[in-house]
Design an enzyme around this catalytic site. Structure first.
Site, mmCIF file in Angstrom:
data_model
loop_
_atom_site.group_PDB
_atom_site.id
_atom_site.type_symbol
_atom_site.label_atom_id
_atom_site.label_comp_id
_atom_site.label_asym_id
_atom_site.label_seq_id
_atom_site.Cartn_x
_atom_site.Cartn_y
_atom_site.Cartn_z
ATOM 1 N N HIS A 210 -4.868 -5.232 -1.928
ATOM 2 C CA HIS A 210 -5.593 -5.160 -0.668
ATOM 3 C C HIS A 210 -6.599 -6.306 -0.589
ATOM 4 C CE1 HIS A 210 -3.771 -1.206 -0.926
ATOM 5 N NE2 HIS A 210 -4.141 -0.938 0.307
ATOM 6 N N SER B 133 0.842 -1.197 0.000
ATOM 7 C CA SER B 133 0.000 0.000 0.000
ATOM 8 C C SER B 133 0.878 1.249 0.000
ATOM 9 C CB SER B 133 -0.973 -0.024 1.193
ATOM 10 O OG SER B 133 -1.998 0.933 1.014
ATOM 11 N N GLU C 35 -1.656 -2.247 -8.293
ATOM 12 C CA GLU C 35 -2.901 -2.552 -7.583
ATOM 13 C C GLU C 35 -3.382 -1.276 -6.919
ATOM 14 O OE1 GLU C 35 -3.404 -2.530 -4.032
ATOM 15 O OE2 GLU C 35 -1.388 -1.756 -3.652
#
Length: 351
Positions: A321, A146, A253
């Site tokens: 995630h 992230s 992502e």
């Protein structure tokens, strides 16, 4: 999640220049890849893991103690970052404190690896404060994802150290996540597939739906892996920490980003010339994507933004995630097969 709401304002308007020359490649502190690839030691039970918070913190101290127990359950000892429990609004303490914990963990000969407690927001703020010379002299596993994307790619760029996009400490590992963690960081299987969907038992009238692989463009390509969270990769463009995209396999992502915002960020990469430089593209999971009645689908956006490329493009590997999550070594050599929809690690990322 906190990161997705705070980072929206950080994603700049699309760059006008189409030359695509990476800013970081001209920075004197960025070393040629052929001269400086570093592999950290593989993880062994009994090692000491330094726990740090480079971005945001969890809301309660008990959640930190939970993360410590998760790391211990994997067979490691834990050394807490000096500022692990600090909070400053949406940041895990002041920038200097968060950077100091990372520098200290790499400088400490008693620490064997560094795990991030969580992502959130704030990692790009500390990049100028990192001691890259110390990190280069003390190669260790660095694990997170992230917002940690900025840290992983900046360290690989500046030092040549292979870093690892994978689970944070403040989460329970599923059986799948543990297997991927183990084969990449402990057993160091080589070559090995990365992010293949979990096993699914088909039956008459019952086939896999949630974890399907979409092959946007076939072919086969080899290159070193760079990437991670799309929002963070875009936030690094035009900075001294911008990844070198040339001949790389780019994996991406994101979470909580509507298709039009993913469109905007991919368009930024395209206008900056970065998508023309890569050897292949792997799209992981784009979860919690809000759509409205007049929206393109996420599949349409991803496919359309890569339609003009002549490299393999695949969507759906277990990157992002999601509970079932792979570990992707940033900087390691891999092969993307657009026909079979697989990503294969070609070299051991650890020693």
């Amino acid at each position: 999640m906190l990161r997705r709401s705070l980072l929206k304002s950080m994603v700049a308007a699309p760059l006008v220049a189409a030359s695509g020359a990476a800013v970081a490649s001209s920075d004197k502190s960025a070393v040629a890849e052929s001269d400086r690839l570093l592999r950290p030691k593989r993880l062994v039970k009994g090692m000491t893991v330094g726990l740090v918070t480079p971005a945001s913190n969890v809301w309660e101290d008990e959640d930190i103690r939970f993360a410590i127990d998760v790391v211990k359950s994997l067979g490691f000892r834990v050394k807490e970052g000096k500022h692990l429990y600090q909070r400053t609004q949406y940041l895990a303490g002041p920038d200097a404190a968060r950077a100091a914990d990372i520098n200290d963990m790499f400088a400490d000969s008693g620490v064997d690896a560094v795990f991030c407690l969580r992502g959130g927001y704030g990692t790009p703020r500390i990049l100028p404060m990192l001691d890259f010379d110390t990190i280069r002299r003390n190669p260790k596993v660095l694990l997170g994802y992230s917002d940690i994307t900025a840290l992983l790619n900046a360290i690989f760029l500046r030092t040549g150290l292979i870093t690892f996009h994978g689970p944070i400490a403040a989460q329970n590992f599923t059986d799948y996540t543990l297997r991927e963690f183990t084969k990449v960081l402990v057993d160091v299987e080589n070559p090995t597939l990365l992010g293949a969907p979990p096993p699914f038992e088909t039956a008459p009238g019952r086939v896999e739906k949630e974890n399907r692989i979409t092959r946007f463009r076939g072919g086969r390509a080899r290159g070193r892996l760079v990437g991670g969270n799309l929002s963070l990769i875009c936030s690094l463009l035009g900075t001294p920490f911008e990844p070198d995209f040339r001949d790389k396999i780019l994996f991406l992502e994101d979470v909580g980003e509507a298709p039009y915002r993913v469109d905007r960020m991919l368009t930024q990469l395209w206008l900056a010339g970065k998508l023309d430089q890569v050897a292949g593209i792997v799209f992981g999971k784009f979860t919690e994507a809000e759509t409205s009645g007049n929206s393109f689908s996420m599949e349409h956006v991803l496919r359309e933004r890569c339609a003009a490329l002549s490299v393999p493009v695949v969507r759906g590997l277990m990157i992002g995630h999601v509970e079932d999550q792979t570990v992707v070594p940033v900087g390691a050599m891999a092969e993307l097969d657009g026909d079979s929809g697989t990503l294969r690690l070609l070299e051991a990322p650890l020693r």
